[in-house]
Every structure is written in structure tokens, then in C-alpha cells.
Design a protein around this motif. Structure first.
Motif, PDB file in Angstrom:
ATOM      1  N   LYS A  22      14.051   1.830   5.863  1.00  0.00           N
ATOM      2  CA  LYS A  22      12.400   2.231   5.307  1.00  0.00           C
ATOM      3  C   LYS A  22      12.652   2.432   4.004  1.00  0.00           C
ATOM      4  CE  LYS A  22      10.605   1.323   9.611  1.00  0.00           C
ATOM      5  NZ  LYS A  22       9.711   0.426   9.666  1.00  0.00           N
ATOM      6  N   GLN A  27      15.229  -1.883   1.707  1.00  0.00           N
ATOM      7  CA  GLN A  27      14.356  -2.963   1.691  1.00  0.00           C
ATOM      8  C   GLN A  27      14.641  -4.023   0.588  1.00  0.00           C
ATOM      9  OE1 GLN A  27      10.633  -1.095   1.692  1.00  0.00           O
ATOM     10  NE2 GLN A  27      10.425  -1.015   3.613  1.00  0.00           N
ATOM     11  N   ARG A  91       7.782  -8.339  -1.201  1.00  0.00           N
ATOM     12  CA  ARG A  91       6.253  -8.030  -0.950  1.00  0.00           C
ATOM     13  C   ARG A  91       5.672  -8.332   0.358  1.00  0.00           C
ATOM     14  NH1 ARG A  91       6.460 -11.012  -5.881  1.00  0.00           N
ATOM     15  NH2 ARG A  91       5.993 -12.933  -4.820  1.00  0.00           N
ATOM     16  N   GLU A  92       6.244  -9.298   1.051  1.00  0.00           N
ATOM     17  CA  GLU A  92       5.956  -9.588   2.341  1.00  0.00           C
ATOM     18  C   GLU A  92       6.189  -8.290   3.319  1.00  0.00           C
ATOM     19  OE1 GLU A  92       3.856 -11.917   3.736  1.00  0.00           O
ATOM     20  OE2 GLU A  92       3.359 -12.457   1.589  1.00  0.00           O
ATOM     21  N   LEU A  94       6.597  -5.330   2.608  1.00  0.00           N
ATOM     22  CA  LEU A  94       5.777  -4.105   2.301  1.00  0.00           C
ATOM     23  C   LEU A  94       4.241  -4.508   2.939  1.00  0.00           C
ATOM     24  CD1 LEU A  94       6.786  -3.379  -1.431  1.00  0.00           C
ATOM     25  CD2 LEU A  94       7.281  -2.209   0.587  1.00  0.00           C
ATOM     26  N   LYS A  95       3.620  -5.735   2.682  1.00  0.00           N
ATOM     27  CA  LYS A  95       2.487  -5.804   3.347  1.00  0.00           C
ATOM     28  C   LYS A  95       2.500  -5.718   4.881  1.00  0.00           C
ATOM     29  CE  LYS A  95       0.865  -9.752   0.602  1.00  0.00           C
ATOM     30  NZ  LYS A  95       0.483 -11.213   0.329  1.00  0.00           N
ATOM     31  N   GLN A  97       4.458  -3.642   6.396  1.00  0.00           N
ATOM     32  CA  GLN A  97       4.597  -2.368   6.736  1.00  0.00           C
ATOM     33  C   GLN A  97       3.384  -1.556   6.687  1.00  0.00           C
ATOM     34  OE1 GLN A  97       7.328  -0.362   3.832  1.00  0.00           O
ATOM     35  NE2 GLN A  97       8.016   0.789   5.651  1.00  0.00           N
ATOM     36  N   GLU A  98       2.434  -2.237   5.620  1.00  0.00           N
ATOM     37  CA  GLU A  98       1.207  -1.447   5.454  1.00  0.00           C
ATOM     38  C   GLU A  98       0.146  -1.461   6.737  1.00  0.00           C
ATOM     39  OE1 GLU A  98      -0.118  -2.921   1.771  1.00  0.00           O
ATOM     40  OE2 GLU A  98       1.466  -1.380   0.642  1.00  0.00           O
ATOM     41  N   GLY A  99       0.299  -2.811   7.169  1.00  0.00           N
ATOM     42  CA  GLY A  99      -0.722  -3.383   8.137  1.00  0.00           C
ATOM     43  C   GLY A  99      -0.405  -2.855   9.586  1.00  0.00           C
TER      44      GLY A  99
END
Length: 99
Positions: A22, A27, A91-92, A94-95, A97-99
Motif C-alpha cells: 500500500k 504501488q 493512476r488506475e 489510485l482511483k 483505492q480511493e473508491g
């Protein structure tokens, strides 16, 4: 007297740690490894037509080690900046992970 058991996600002083995989470094490494794998797969056909009789063919030894060479080419290209695939994958990640 024994030291208290700490969860693996805690440092020896008790402060929490990011779970394995993480951290931003982990990453980035995973995204770069993915790009290296993809580049290796894209480079593989470039070497398929070479045979032992051609000017660049190396016989049985080449056939045995060729896949490792192509894998290393992919790793070197990815480490040198690649084709931007690692950035897009990161980038994907991280997206997600945020959602």
C-alpha cells in the motif's frame, strides 16, 4: 519479561505502518513491473523469426535463453521511463483505492 506482541502493521514503537503493497513505492514498483511484463510480451514476436542459420541466430543456446533476454529488455525499458503504461496503471490503482 517478554515484549508485547504488536500487529504486523505496527512499527516497534507502536506507530501504525502502511500495509505491505500500500505504500507509494510498492504501488509504483507494481505498476512498473506490469509495464515491464507487457513490454516483454510486445517484444517477443521481434525475435521469433530468428533461427540458427540466420546472421543473428545463435542456435540452441539462444533459444534456451531468449525469453529471459526479452524479459530483461522489458525491465530495462520500463525502468528508463517506458511508454507511459506504468503511469496509467498507477493512476488506475489510485482511483480504485480511493473508491
Amino acid at each position: 519479561m517478554t515484549a508485547p506482541l504488536l500487529p504486523p502493521s505496527a512499527a516497534p514503537d507502536g506507530t501504525p505502518r502502511a500495509p505491505a503493497g500500500k505504500t507509494p513505492e510498492a504501488q509504483r514498483a507494481a505498476a512498473q513491473a506490469f509495464e515491464a511484463q507487457a513490454l516483454g510480451a510486445l517484444l517477443q514476436p521481434m525475435f521469433e523469426g530468428l533461427g540458427a542459420g540466420n546472421a543473428f541466430g545463435g542456435g540452441a543456446g539462444e533459444a534456451q535463453w531468449q525469453s529471459m533476454l526479452v524479459t530483461e529488455y522489458g525491465k530495462v525499458i520500463a525502468r528508463a521511463g517506458g511508454i507511459g503504461l506504468a503511469d496509467a496503471v498507477l493512476r488506475e490503482m489510485l482511483k480504485m483505492q480511493e473508491g
